[in-house]
Design an enzyme around this catalytic site. Structure first.
Site, short mmCIF file in Angstrom:
data_model
loop_
_atom_site.label_atom_id
_atom_site.label_comp_id
_atom_site.label_asym_id
_atom_site.label_seq_id
_atom_site.Cartn_x
_atom_site.Cartn_y
_atom_site.Cartn_z
N GLN A 99 -16.50 -18.51 -26.14
CA GLN A 99 -15.19 -18.62 -25.49
C GLN A 99 -14.06 -18.61 -26.50
OE1 GLN A 99 -14.90 -23.33 -24.57
NE2 GLN A 99 -16.60 -22.28 -23.56
N HIS A 101 -9.55 -19.80 -26.51
CA HIS A 101 -8.44 -20.40 -25.77
C HIS A 101 -7.13 -19.76 -26.20
CE1 HIS A 101 -11.43 -23.33 -24.71
NE2 HIS A 101 -11.54 -23.74 -25.95
N GLU A 118 -7.96 -27.28 -30.81
CA GLU A 118 -8.86 -28.41 -30.71
C GLU A 118 -9.61 -28.65 -32.03
OE1 GLU A 118 -11.36 -27.26 -27.45
OE2 GLU A 118 -12.24 -25.58 -28.53
N HIS A 176 -15.46 -19.23 -30.39
CA HIS A 176 -16.33 -20.34 -30.75
C HIS A 176 -17.30 -20.67 -29.62
CE1 HIS A 176 -12.93 -22.19 -28.56
NE2 HIS A 176 -13.84 -23.04 -28.09
N ARG A 196 -13.85 -17.39 -20.88
CA ARG A 196 -15.29 -17.27 -21.13
C ARG A 196 -15.60 -15.81 -21.44
NH1 ARG A 196 -17.28 -18.95 -16.31
NH2 ARG A 196 -17.06 -21.15 -16.88
#
Length: 326
Positions: A99, A101, A118, A176, A196
């Protein structure tokens, strides 16, 4: 105001297991739990205080009532009544999807949301377990799409075997995936936007392929090559060691075996502590005390001057706050 603990938000997910229940020392084992959202204001998953005078109040209510006293002045000015972080534990019994982001700009334009930068702290990993972070060779967006179609995208990703204590910083745009056999603490922007890319042809409970977001992801992916994607650090007893500093959060590791005093108000930000192991007693400058054991998390309001951490057994903590805006 006092250090806040919240009710667990346990999320059953197709790749989840039972390690979160064991790690958090819950009174019963919950099977198939992929994530425990420790502190959240995302969607309808809003954290609820579990003890003290504010027991039963949720995070949104506290922010509306206390504002900068809870968040910190610079945090409240920047984020208003939105809590800027989502704090999780993740148990990968099976591989998570590959995936990516979006960053703030793309997430705002498409989803009216924060982006999702993150970090991961590996709590435990089975022998040989690992994760994907970044590309292993330079590819084009066209090759990227083709490799997803022919199930070879993992051939061009960096696979990192991991052990307890490993740290990975994942800025928005870095492709990642967590692979099976890993328990992780995740600190991220307050966003649930995930593209995804590849899911091993896995099926949901109804037998349908899970939705992919290949076309959406192309504009989000950072196709650059990077070295040394694992964060290097050296732990020191009873001292805060910096792991990650970025515009969205700063995270330190503190390993304690005695009493340690930590500043709060000086950061002009709330401070979050996640207990990775052991047990502590935390006392604020008003002499309000809580206990925190492995798998528990607390949110310390910005208006408190300091907290004192007393190790009841040797303990390991992640300390996280919002750095002053540059």
């Amino acid at each position: 105001m006092y250090p806040l603990k919240f009710e667990d938000i346990l999320r059953p997910i197709i790749w989840g297991g039972d390690e979160i229940s064991r790690f958090k020392q819950l009174p019963e084992i919950h099977a198939g739990i992929g994530e425990s959202w420790e502190i959240s204001q995302v969607g309808d998953r809003i954290s609820v205080v579990s003890e003290g005078a504010d027991k039963g109040k949720n995070l949104t209510e506290l922010i509306q009532r206390d504002g900068a006293a809870l968040l910190g002045k610079h945090v409240a000015e920047h984020y208003g009544e939105k809590f800027p972080l989502l704090i999780k534990f993740i148990d990968a019994r099976d591989n998570l999807s590959i995936q990516v982001h979006p960053n703030d700009e793309l997430a705002k334009a498409r989803h009216n949301s924060f982006g999702k930068t993150e970090m991961w702290y590996v709590i435990d990993a089975k022998p040989g377990a690992g994760l994907y972070s970044g590309f292993s060779k330079q590819i084009t967006p066209e090759e990227y799409v083709e490799r997803i179609k022919n199930n070879t995208i993992t051939d061009v990703l960096q696979f990192h075997q991991v052990k307890s204590g490993d740290v990975f910083f994942l800025p928005a745009g870095r492709i990642h995936a967590i692979c099976k056999g890993i328990l992780i603490a995740e600190i991220q922007q307050s966003s649930d936007i995930t593209y995804r890319i590849y899911d091993y042809d896995r099926r949901d409970a109804q037998g349908n392929p899970r939705e992919l977001h290949v076309e959406q992801s192309i504009d989000a992916v950072d196709f650059k090559l990077y070295d040394n994607l694992r964060t290097s650090y050296e732990a020191r007893n009873n001292e805060a060691v910096n792991l990650v500093t970025c515009p969205y959060f700063q995270t330190n590791l503190i390993e304690v075996d005695r009493s340690v005093k930590r500043p709060v108000a000086a950061h002009d930000s709330f401070v979050i502590y996640m207990c990775m192991g052991g047990k502590i007693r935390m006392t604020d400058n008003n002499d309000y005390a809580i206990e925190l054991h492995q798998g528990q998390t607390t949110l310390v309001p910005a208006s408190l001057e300091s907290v004192t951490i007393e190790a009841e057994s040797p303990a390991k903590l992640l300390e996280c706050y919002i750095p002053a805006q540059q």
